[in-house]
Motif scaffolding. Structure first.
Motif, short mmCIF file in Angstrom:
data_model
loop_
_atom_site.label_atom_id
_atom_site.label_comp_id
_atom_site.label_asym_id
_atom_site.label_seq_id
_atom_site.Cartn_x
_atom_site.Cartn_y
_atom_site.Cartn_z
N PRO A 11 0.83 -1.21 0.00
CA PRO A 11 0.00 0.00 0.00
C PRO A 11 0.86 1.26 0.00
O PRO A 11 1.92 1.31 0.63
CB PRO A 11 -0.79 -0.11 1.30
CG PRO A 11 -0.70 -1.54 1.71
CD PRO A 11 0.63 -2.02 1.21
N THR A 38 0.53 -2.06 -6.40
CA THR A 38 0.27 -1.02 -5.42
C THR A 38 -0.93 -0.20 -5.83
O THR A 38 -1.61 -0.50 -6.82
CB THR A 38 1.52 -0.12 -5.21
OG1 THR A 38 1.30 0.74 -4.10
CG2 THR A 38 1.83 0.70 -6.45
N ASP A 39 -1.22 0.84 -5.07
CA ASP A 39 -2.40 1.67 -5.27
C ASP A 39 -2.19 2.66 -6.41
O ASP A 39 -1.09 2.77 -6.97
CB ASP A 39 -2.71 2.43 -3.98
CG ASP A 39 -2.83 1.51 -2.78
OD1 ASP A 39 -3.51 0.47 -2.90
OD2 ASP A 39 -2.25 1.83 -1.73
N THR A 82 -6.57 5.70 -4.68
CA THR A 82 -7.46 4.56 -4.89
C THR A 82 -6.74 3.29 -4.44
O THR A 82 -5.72 2.90 -5.02
CB THR A 82 -7.87 4.44 -6.37
OG1 THR A 82 -8.50 5.64 -6.78
CG2 THR A 82 -8.81 3.26 -6.57
N ARG A 83 -7.26 2.69 -3.37
CA ARG A 83 -6.66 1.47 -2.84
C ARG A 83 -7.10 0.25 -3.67
O ARG A 83 -8.18 0.24 -4.27
CB ARG A 83 -7.11 1.25 -1.39
CG ARG A 83 -6.68 2.33 -0.42
CD ARG A 83 -5.23 2.27 -0.10
NE ARG A 83 -4.85 3.12 1.03
CZ ARG A 83 -3.62 3.43 1.34
NH1 ARG A 83 -2.62 2.95 0.61
NH2 ARG A 83 -3.36 4.20 2.37
N LEU A 84 -6.25 -0.78 -3.67
CA LEU A 84 -6.62 -2.03 -4.31
C LEU A 84 -7.67 -2.75 -3.47
O LEU A 84 -7.81 -2.53 -2.26
CB LEU A 84 -5.40 -2.92 -4.49
CG LEU A 84 -4.30 -2.40 -5.43
CD1 LEU A 84 -3.23 -3.47 -5.64
CD2 LEU A 84 -4.87 -1.96 -6.77
#
Length: 811
Positions: A532, A574-575, A599-601
């Motif tokens: 992250p 990663t994000d 935007t996170r996975l």
């Protein structure tokens, strides 16, 4: 250690320096592109590609000098010697065949008091290199004033530029009337334009003094190649309070471990070693160690730090003042190697507070008769040079100042502070470019003691200071090869880089490994990991010295490790950060990231990953050294992420120490009822969110903690599967363990607190007195704890050091 024992060790080491220097100085000049050699007698002279001349004396000392300086050579018995005096006759200090002690004694009796005053100054930080103005007007001014100790704070520049700067400065003084060479110093650099050996806390985590010795030797080699001959370290303080901002510069909180690691590191720094591995004592491969900070920092009330007024008082609620000197007396002053003892020492900033002045006058250590005269010189027999820490002479309000106990400008000024420091036995003033302050101190001493005694004292200081110059061969060979610095340091030697990384790996501690989340790699396939991005919200931080100035820090969002480092060991996902950022603009008018720009996975995105890898920064106090808010009110320093209010029964409602107020009462520095200011609470949210995502995806969550001191892990430990601790910023070493390339072997050189109440309950001057955290697997995060693949490590290291804490010096 008796006075006589210390003196014998000191003199024996000094006498041994001559033979070592001759062996180390003889041989190849090591220069590419040199001009044809000219000869005189049985020695030869060669002009190097850097423009200076190297003299090969065969089995004698190597010399170097600038052809433009006007320096001449003297030939005696077929050997060349430098004619510093310009008389054509060889005098004792010019004769490299004599002992360093003999030479320092001779020169100390020859030079003027004005020249001694210059020797007693250690310059302010020299930070800039301007290629066409290396010896700028400021530098010419203090060099012309006979200052010959210069702090190289140029770690942001490549090593070859530092070598070029060093040569230019040496050539300048060699061409002057006072030809004493420059003793350049440096603070520890920890990988900034040099090989990334572990810092002290990471070295301590190896629990292996041989690793510290190896690191010391590696540091010495590169420092000498840059022209540096004195190392402002190691930091020999014991970190008895987990909140202290300089914890990471120490060897942790245990006196015995700190003693042994300190001793080994200094042996590595100071001993010149032959090609066959023999310790030759002092020589041209030696780096003078200035151990710091006598008699010990680290016991600041509330964990505050001595660079600031807020942290100027050290307190001893357990009367443990003596225990904090153990690494100095039994370690630094009692080496295994042939140099015998650390050559120099730096005094501490702090006032050792006791209402009845049991620890001497309520002044900083550099002004304390008890600490310097009574303890250092008389009780423990230390005969090396003593230097104050930087800026202790400055008046309050003028840039940076640390003149604790002597702040009253109606009574004290820089000259009077210098006089007091010299009076108690200090030889050198850190951060001082003005020799006139020392001349004023000389006049004060002359008025009090008479001219004969004042001159005797100043010449004794000169000898102590000059020993470092002779022991390290500066008078013979002050110039360095720019090409060597570029090749060995800037480009790097593959074997050295590998050895340093291996040492870093040995300093990584595995705290948790639930159900074997971390294990040895099977095959050559790279693990696929989700890393992250780290979002840090906008914040404010206070300056670390001088008047409290608060700086606005813009929000940022970035990978916690460089892409290149991660991709050496993993296939990385990663994000995504939006191309157009929507946060406020920074001071340069550039937009900064808002959390919504990230935007996170999702669990689906990481379905084929092997794990979630979080690289986490430790809790960051906005005022880590001061422990004060923007209004100057004292607040708690915290080692947890979430806001903390100091209202438990263990928080003092009245501080132990404080300034005397105009009405005769004592200032109360208590922070009872106040709340912490931690800037990166969002880091905890990131850990917890990543752990929840990992659980949803059925993957292990592994956390690398990049820490500089103990911290509370109760806020997230139950939610994650594995925890690795890196204590010197080498998260690459931790990545090797995550990738299964190395098995962890490090041990905690400190305790990890149960919570902030446990932090308040422990006492500032006491080692290993904290209630420690016990994790979900039942492991106590105590001093000496660490895991390998098989479980809790119990070996000869834990048997040696996980014993009752030492409380008194042994020598």
């Amino acid at each position: 250690m008796s006075n006589s024992m210390s003196r014998r060790k000191f003199l024996a080491a000094s006498a041994a320096a001559t033979a070592a220097a001759l062996g180390a100085c003889a041989g190849d000049a090591g220069q590419g592109g040199d001009s044809p050699a000219a000869s005189a007698g049985s020695y030869t002279e060669t002009t190097t590609e850097d423009g200076y001349i190297v003299v090969d004396n065969g089995d004698g000392a190597r010399l170097s000098y600038s052809p433009d300086s006007g320096l001449k050579l003297i030939e005696v018995d077929g050997y060349a010697f430098k004619d510093f005096e310009g008389t054509g006759e060889l005098v004792p200090y010019e004769d490299w065949r004599k002992t360093a002690d003999e030479r320092a004694e001779d020169l100390a009796q020859r030079i003027s008091i004005e020249q001694i005053a210059g020797l007693m100054c250690f310059s302010a930080h020299q930070r800039e290199i301007v290629d066409d103005d290396l010896v700028n007007e400021e530098r010419k001014a203090f060099l012309d004033g006979n200052v010959r100790a210069v702090l190289n704070a140029m770690s942001s520049y490549p090593a070859f530029k530092q070598a070029t700067f060093s040569n230019a400065m040496q050539a300048y003084v060699e061409g002057s009337e006072n030809k004493i060479p420059i003793n350049f110093s440096s603070d520890p650099r920890n990988g900034r334009n040099c090989t990334n050996w572990p810092g002290n806390l990471a070295l301590a985590a190896t629990f292996d003094p041989q690793v510290a010795k190896q690191a010391g030797a590696g540091i010495a080699k590169e420092m000498r190649e840059m022209g540096v001959s004195t190392f402002l370290g190691p930091q020999t303080d014991i970190s008895t309070d987990p909140r202290w901002a300089r914890f990471n510069g120490t060897f942790g909180e245990d006196p015995a471990l700190s003693r042994d690691m300190c001793r080994a590191l200094i042996d590595g720094l100071q001993s010149t070693v032959s090609e066959s591995g023999e310790d030759q004592g002092w020589g041209t491969g030696s780096l003078v160690s200035m151990v710091k900070h006598w008699p010990a920092e680290g016991a600041g009330e509330g964990g505050r730090e001595g660079h600031t007024d807020g942290g100027k008082f050290a307190v001893y609620p357990s009367d443990n003042f003596e225990a904090l000197m153990i690494p100095f007396v039994d370690g630094a002053f009692n080496l295994d190697g042939k140099t015998g003892t650390a050559a120099t020492i730096m005094t501490s900033y702090t006032i050792a507070y006791s209402e009845d002045e049991a620890y001497g006058e309520l002044v900083g250590s550099g002004f304390s008769k008890y600490k310097v005269t009574d303890l250092l010189r008389e009780r423990f027999g230390f005969e090396g040079a003593a230097c104050t820490d930087w800026a202790v002479l400055n008046d309050p309000g003028e840039g940076i100042w640390t003149c604790w106990g002597l702040e009253d400008t109606g009574v004290w000024n820089p000259a009077k502070r210098a006089s007091k420091a010299v009076e108690v036995g200090v030889d050198q003033m850190g951060g001082c470019n003005d020799p006139q302050l020392l001349m004023s101190a000389y006049e004060d001493m002359k008025a009090e003691l008479g001219e004969e005694k004042a001159e005797e004292n100043f010449r004794a200081s000169a000898k102590r200071l000059l020993l470092g110059y002779f022991n390290t061969g500066l008078f013979e060979d002050p110039y360095v090869s720019v090409a060597t610095a570029r090749a060995d340091i800037d480009k790097g030697i593959e074997e050295t880089i590998a050895a340093a990384l291996d040492a870093q790996v040995k300093g990584i501690v595995m705290l948790k490994n639930h159900e074997g989340a971390l294990k040895a790699a099977e095959g050559d396939a790279m693990p696929k990991v989700y890393v992250p991005m780290r979002y840090t919200a906008a914040s404010k931080t206070a300056s670390s010295m001088g008047v409290a100035r608060w700086t606005d820090n813009p929000a940022k969002c970035e990978l916690p490790l460089t892409q290149g480092t991660l991709e050496k060991y993993f296939e990385v996902v990663t994000d995504t950060l939006a191309e157009t950022l929507t946060g406020p603009t920074d001071a340069d008018g550039k937009p900064t990231p808002a959390l919504e720009d990230l935007t996170r996975l999702t669990a689906a995105d990481i379905a084929d990953c092997d794990c979630v890898l979080v690289c986490a920064a430790a809790p960051a106090n906005a005022s880590s050294r001061r422990g004060q808010d923007e209004n100057g009110e004292f607040i708690p320093l915290s080692v947890q992420y979430r806001p903390y209010t100091a209202d438990s029964e263990f928080v003092r409602k009245t501080s132990i120490a404080g300034d005397k107020l105009a009405d005769g009462t004592q200032e109360n520095r208590s922070y009872f009822g106040k709340s912490s200011m931690v800037n990166n609470e969002a880091q905890l949210d990131q850990i917890l969110e990543a752990a929840a995502l990992a659980k949803e995806a059925g993957k292990p969550c592994i956390v690398i903690l990049d820490i500089t001191q103990p911290m509370c892990v109760h806020e997230f430990e139950p939610e994650v599967d594995a925890i690795l601790v890196s204590m010197s910023g080498s998260t690459e070493a931790a990545c090797r363990i995550v990738a299964g390339k190395d098995e962890p072997s490090g041990l905690l050189p400190m305790q990890m607190p149960l919570d902030m109440v446990a932090v308040e309950k422990q006492l500032e001057d006491t080692s290993r007195d904290m209630d420690v955290y016990v994790d979900a697997d039942g492991n106590a995060y105590d001093f000496g704890f660490g895991l390998n693949y098989a479980g809790k490590i119990e070996d000869e290291r834990t048997a040696k050091y996980c014993v009752p804490v030492l409380t008194a010096v042994q020598a």
